[in-house]
Design a protein around this motif. Structure first.
Motif, PDB file in Angstrom:
ATOM      1  N   ASP A 122       0.822  -1.207   0.000  1.00 14.46           N
ATOM      2  CA  ASP A 122       0.000   0.000   0.000  1.00 14.46           C
ATOM      3  C   ASP A 122       0.859   1.261   0.000  1.00 14.46           C
ATOM      4  OD1 ASP A 122      -2.484  -1.321   0.101  1.00 14.46           O
ATOM      5  OD2 ASP A 122      -2.348  -1.539   2.283  1.00 14.46           O
ATOM      6  N   ASN A 123       0.189   2.370  -0.270  1.00 14.63           N
ATOM      7  CA  ASN A 123       0.767   3.705  -0.104  1.00 14.63           C
ATOM      8  C   ASN A 123       2.084   3.878  -0.867  1.00 14.63           C
ATOM      9  OD1 ASN A 123       0.706   6.308   0.884  1.00 14.63           O
ATOM     10  ND2 ASN A 123       1.749   5.786   2.804  1.00 14.63           N
ATOM     11  N   VAL A 124       2.074   3.498  -2.131  1.00 12.60           N
ATOM     12  CA  VAL A 124       3.259   3.696  -2.975  1.00 12.60           C
ATOM     13  C   VAL A 124       3.329   5.172  -3.351  1.00 12.60           C
ATOM     14  CG1 VAL A 124       4.401   3.060  -5.126  1.00 12.60           C
ATOM     15  CG2 VAL A 124       3.078   1.346  -3.860  1.00 12.60           C
ATOM     16  N   ARG A 125       4.457   5.806  -3.071  1.00 13.19           N
ATOM     17  CA  ARG A 125       4.617   7.242  -3.278  1.00 13.19           C
ATOM     18  C   ARG A 125       5.859   7.520  -4.115  1.00 13.19           C
ATOM     19  NH1 ARG A 125       4.259   6.005   1.772  1.00 13.19           N
ATOM     20  NH2 ARG A 125       6.302   6.812   2.368  1.00 13.19           N
ATOM     21  N   LEU A 126       5.718   8.411  -5.077  1.00 12.57           N
ATOM     22  CA  LEU A 126       6.832   8.829  -5.919  1.00 12.57           C
ATOM     23  C   LEU A 126       7.067  10.322  -5.729  1.00 12.57           C
ATOM     24  CD1 LEU A 126       5.844   6.971  -9.215  1.00 12.57           C
ATOM     25  CD2 LEU A 126       7.455   6.214  -7.469  1.00 12.57           C
ATOM     26  N   SER A 127       8.326  10.715  -5.687  1.00 12.05           N
ATOM     27  CA  SER A 127       8.660  12.132  -5.538  1.00 12.05           C
ATOM     28  C   SER A 127       9.934  12.419  -6.321  1.00 12.05           C
ATOM     29  CB  SER A 127       8.843  12.496  -4.055  1.00 12.05           C
ATOM     30  OG  SER A 127       9.823  11.666  -3.455  1.00 12.05           O
ATOM     31  N   ASP A 128      10.219  13.698  -6.517  1.00 13.99           N
ATOM     32  CA  ASP A 128      11.413  14.077  -7.272  1.00 13.99           C
ATOM     33  C   ASP A 128      12.673  13.637  -6.537  1.00 13.99           C
ATOM     34  OD1 ASP A 128       9.801  15.290  -9.143  1.00 13.99           O
ATOM     35  OD2 ASP A 128      10.002  17.293  -8.270  1.00 13.99           O
ATOM     36  N   GLY A 129      13.632  13.146  -7.293  1.00  9.74           N
ATOM     37  CA  GLY A 129      14.934  12.835  -6.718  1.00  9.74           C
ATOM     38  C   GLY A 129      15.778  14.094  -6.588  1.00  9.74           C
ATOM     39  N   ARG A 130      16.992  13.940  -6.084  1.00 14.15           N
ATOM     40  CA  ARG A 130      17.860  15.110  -5.886  1.00 14.15           C
ATOM     41  C   ARG A 130      18.379  15.659  -7.203  1.00 14.15           C
ATOM     42  NH1 ARG A 130      21.644  13.542  -0.626  1.00 14.15           N
ATOM     43  NH2 ARG A 130      19.924  13.380   0.895  1.00 14.15           N
ATOM     44  N   GLN A 131      18.446  14.797  -8.233  1.00 14.49           N
ATOM     45  CA  GLN A 131      18.966  15.225  -9.521  1.00 14.49           C
ATOM     46  C   GLN A 131      17.899  15.053 -10.591  1.00 14.49           C
ATOM     47  OE1 GLN A 131      22.678  13.288 -10.445  1.00 14.49           O
ATOM     48  NE2 GLN A 131      23.441  13.436  -8.345  1.00 14.49           N
ATOM     49  N   SER A 132      18.049  15.780 -11.667  1.00 14.97           N
ATOM     50  CA  SER A 132      17.134  15.652 -12.795  1.00 14.97           C
ATOM     51  C   SER A 132      17.195  14.230 -13.341  1.00 14.97           C
ATOM     52  CB  SER A 132      17.517  16.645 -13.892  1.00 14.97           C
ATOM     53  OG  SER A 132      16.660  16.508 -15.014  1.00 14.97           O
ATOM     54  N   GLY A 133      16.023  13.683 -13.695  1.00 13.05           N
ATOM     55  CA  GLY A 133      15.981  12.322 -14.225  1.00 13.05           C
ATOM     56  C   GLY A 133      15.955  11.248 -13.164  1.00 13.05           C
ATOM     57  N   GLN A 134      15.786  11.649 -11.898  1.00 12.17           N
ATOM     58  CA  GLN A 134      15.692  10.696 -10.793  1.00 12.17           C
ATOM     59  C   GLN A 134      14.331  10.796 -10.124  1.00 12.17           C
ATOM     60  OE1 GLN A 134      18.819  11.373  -7.950  1.00 12.17           O
ATOM     61  NE2 GLN A 134      20.366  10.325  -9.176  1.00 12.17           N
ATOM     62  N   VAL A 135      13.853   9.666  -9.627  1.00 20.21           N
ATOM     63  CA  VAL A 135      12.602   9.611  -8.866  1.00 20.21           C
ATOM     64  C   VAL A 135      12.853   8.826  -7.583  1.00 20.21           C
ATOM     65  CG1 VAL A 135      10.302   8.563  -8.821  1.00 20.21           C
ATOM     66  CG2 VAL A 135      11.030   9.873 -10.810  1.00 20.21           C
ATOM     67  N   ARG A 136      12.281   9.303  -6.494  1.00 20.45           N
ATOM     68  CA  ARG A 136      12.374   8.588  -5.219  1.00 20.45           C
ATOM     69  C   ARG A 136      11.111   7.769  -5.018  1.00 20.45           C
ATOM     70  NH1 ARG A 136      13.878  10.400   0.964  1.00 20.45           N
ATOM     71  NH2 ARG A 136      12.458   8.948   2.002  1.00 20.45           N
ATOM     72  N   LEU A 137      11.287   6.529  -4.603  1.00 24.88           N
ATOM     73  CA  LEU A 137      10.181   5.596  -4.361  1.00 24.88           C
ATOM     74  C   LEU A 137      10.102   5.256  -2.879  1.00 24.88           C
ATOM     75  CD1 LEU A 137       8.051   3.387  -5.114  1.00 24.88           C
ATOM     76  CD2 LEU A 137       9.994   1.867  -5.583  1.00 24.88           C
ATOM     77  N   GLU A 186       5.113   5.196 -14.492  1.00 25.28           N
ATOM     78  CA  GLU A 186       4.321   4.523 -13.465  1.00 25.28           C
ATOM     79  C   GLU A 186       5.142   3.384 -12.872  1.00 25.28           C
ATOM     80  OE1 GLU A 186       0.675   3.334 -15.214  1.00 25.28           O
ATOM     81  OE2 GLU A 186       1.583   2.100 -16.780  1.00 25.28           O
ATOM     82  N   VAL A 187       4.941   3.166 -11.570  1.00 28.32           N
ATOM     83  CA  VAL A 187       5.755   2.220 -10.795  1.00 28.32           C
ATOM     84  C   VAL A 187       4.837   1.309  -9.989  1.00 28.32           C
ATOM     85  CG1 VAL A 187       7.574   1.975  -9.069  1.00 28.32           C
ATOM     86  CG2 VAL A 187       7.582   3.957 -10.615  1.00 28.32           C
ATOM     87  N   GLN A 188       5.184   0.053  -9.897  1.00 28.19           N
ATOM     88  CA  GLN A 188       4.496  -0.909  -9.034  1.00 28.19           C
ATOM     89  C   GLN A 188       5.497  -1.598  -8.113  1.00 28.19           C
ATOM     90  OE1 GLN A 188       2.435  -3.480 -11.913  1.00 28.19           O
ATOM     91  NE2 GLN A 188       0.502  -2.649 -11.188  1.00 28.19           N
ATOM     92  N   VAL A 189       5.014  -2.029  -6.953  1.00 28.60           N
ATOM     93  CA  VAL A 189       5.844  -2.695  -5.951  1.00 28.60           C
ATOM     94  C   VAL A 189       5.114  -3.939  -5.451  1.00 28.60           C
ATOM     95  CG1 VAL A 189       7.080  -2.427  -3.756  1.00 28.60           C
ATOM     96  CG2 VAL A 189       6.668  -0.421  -5.208  1.00 28.60           C
ATOM     97  N   ARG A 190       5.875  -4.979  -5.096  1.00 27.59           N
ATOM     98  CA  ARG A 190       5.279  -6.123  -4.415  1.00 27.59           C
ATOM     99  C   ARG A 190       6.242  -6.637  -3.352  1.00 27.59           C
ATOM    100  NH1 ARG A 190       5.274 -11.024  -8.954  1.00 27.59           N
ATOM    101  NH2 ARG A 190       7.547 -11.180  -9.267  1.00 27.59           N
ATOM    102  N   ALA A 191       5.688  -7.281  -2.338  1.00 34.32           N
ATOM    103  CA  ALA A 191       6.464  -7.811  -1.217  1.00 34.32           C
ATOM    104  C   ALA A 191       6.630  -9.321  -1.376  1.00 34.32           C
ATOM    105  CB  ALA A 191       5.777  -7.489   0.105  1.00 34.32           C
ATOM    106  N   ILE A 192       7.765  -9.817  -0.918  1.00 30.03           N
ATOM    107  CA  ILE A 192       8.102 -11.241  -1.062  1.00 30.03           C
ATOM    108  C   ILE A 192       8.691 -11.743   0.247  1.00 30.03           C
ATOM    109  CG2 ILE A 192       9.517 -12.913  -2.335  1.00 30.03           C
ATOM    110  CD1 ILE A 192       9.584 -10.893  -4.648  1.00 30.03           C
ATOM    111  N   ASN A 193       8.350 -12.972   0.608  1.00 31.30           N
ATOM    112  CA  ASN A 193       9.074 -13.669   1.668  1.00 31.30           C
ATOM    113  C   ASN A 193       9.200 -15.138   1.280  1.00 31.30           C
ATOM    114  OD1 ASN A 193       6.593 -14.880   2.266  1.00 31.30           O
ATOM    115  ND2 ASN A 193       6.264 -13.703   4.141  1.00 31.30           N
ATOM    116  N   THR A 194       9.712 -15.951   2.166  1.00 24.63           N
ATOM    117  CA  THR A 194       9.948 -17.347   1.812  1.00 24.63           C
ATOM    118  C   THR A 194       8.667 -18.153   1.689  1.00 24.63           C
ATOM    119  OG1 THR A 194      10.326 -17.819   4.166  1.00 24.63           O
ATOM    120  CG2 THR A 194      12.255 -17.423   2.804  1.00 24.63           C
ATOM    121  N   GLN A 195       7.534 -17.542   2.058  1.00 25.51           N
ATOM    122  CA  GLN A 195       6.254 -18.228   1.897  1.00 25.51           C
ATOM    123  C   GLN A 195       5.616 -17.948   0.537  1.00 25.51           C
ATOM    124  OE1 GLN A 195       5.278 -20.390   4.094  1.00 25.51           O
ATOM    125  NE2 GLN A 195       6.880 -19.894   5.559  1.00 25.51           N
TER     126      GLN A 195
END
Length: 209
Positions: A122-137, A186-195
């Motif tokens: 949940d709550n995936v957020r994107l913002s500007d990175g410190r340099q041009s052409g970068q995005v913080r996730l 656009e960016v997507q994220v998923r969580a993984i564990n040994t299960q």
């Protein structure tokens, strides 16, 4: 009678991605782990098998020929056998001691920890990175997640395939770069564990500056 705790070795049932993540998690947890001084098979030998499988998996995904898929499947089998043997070693050392088992990175039959696949991130957020052409996730962490994967693509009216998947152990401060300035991503994220592997998150979108 109380159930004896043990490491689970059902690697043959795992999907290819789950197998790679599980092996990396376990190798990382057992490397220099004083509770397991003499892993059998040796972790270095398993790492060689894992590298071979990972490479052939990447080729099979890229080209997808029957021969590439067969080579990938053939390299999977010795890796599974080696991980099962390592599980036997872990169980022989741990003797049912839960904290020792958990330190190995193996999934266990503990009712507290077993059979918990991560939820959708949940709550995936994107913002500007410190340099041009970068995005913080950034995104909401999950306690039972071992690692996270994320993927991204340029947003268009006719969406293309998602790009390569990247891994991270942190839910904050992930930098995605280099990206094309002036394009929506656009960016997507998923969580993984040994299960297992959780569902991909809803896509978050940002204009790269």
């Amino acid at each position: 009678m109380a159930t004896k705790m043990k490491a689970l070795i059902g690697f043959g049932k795992m999907k290819d991605d789950e197998l790679v993540i599980s092996c990396n998690t376990i190798i990382g947890a057992m490397t220099d782990n004083v509770k397991y001084p003499t892993p059998a098979p040796a972790l270095a030998d398993i790492q060689i098998l894992l590298a071979d499988f990972t490479a052939k998996l990447a080729v099979a995904r890229k080209r997808g020929s029957p021969e590439d898929t067969a080579l990938k499947d053939e390299s999977r089998e010795p890796l599974i056998v080696a991980m099962q043997q390592l599980g036997y070693y872990v169980n022989s050392v741990a003797q049912g001691h839960l904290s020792t088992l958990l330190s190995s990175g193996f999934p266990t039959n503990s009712t507290s920890f077993g059979n918990q696949v991560p939820l959708k991130v949940d709550n995936v957020r994107l913002s500007d990175g410190r340099q041009s052409g970068q995005v913080r996730l950034d995104f909401a962490p999950q306690k039972i997640a071992t690692i996270y994967e994320y993927r991204y693509r340029i947003r268009t009216d006719n969406p293309t395939e998602w790009g390569d998947r990247f891994t991270t152990t942190s839910s904050r401060g992930n930098i995605i770069a280099p990206l094309e300035v002036g394009k929506f991503y656009e960016v997507q994220v998923r969580a993984i564990n040994t299960q297992g592997v959780g569902d991909w998150s809803n896509a978050a979108t940002i204009l790269v500056r």
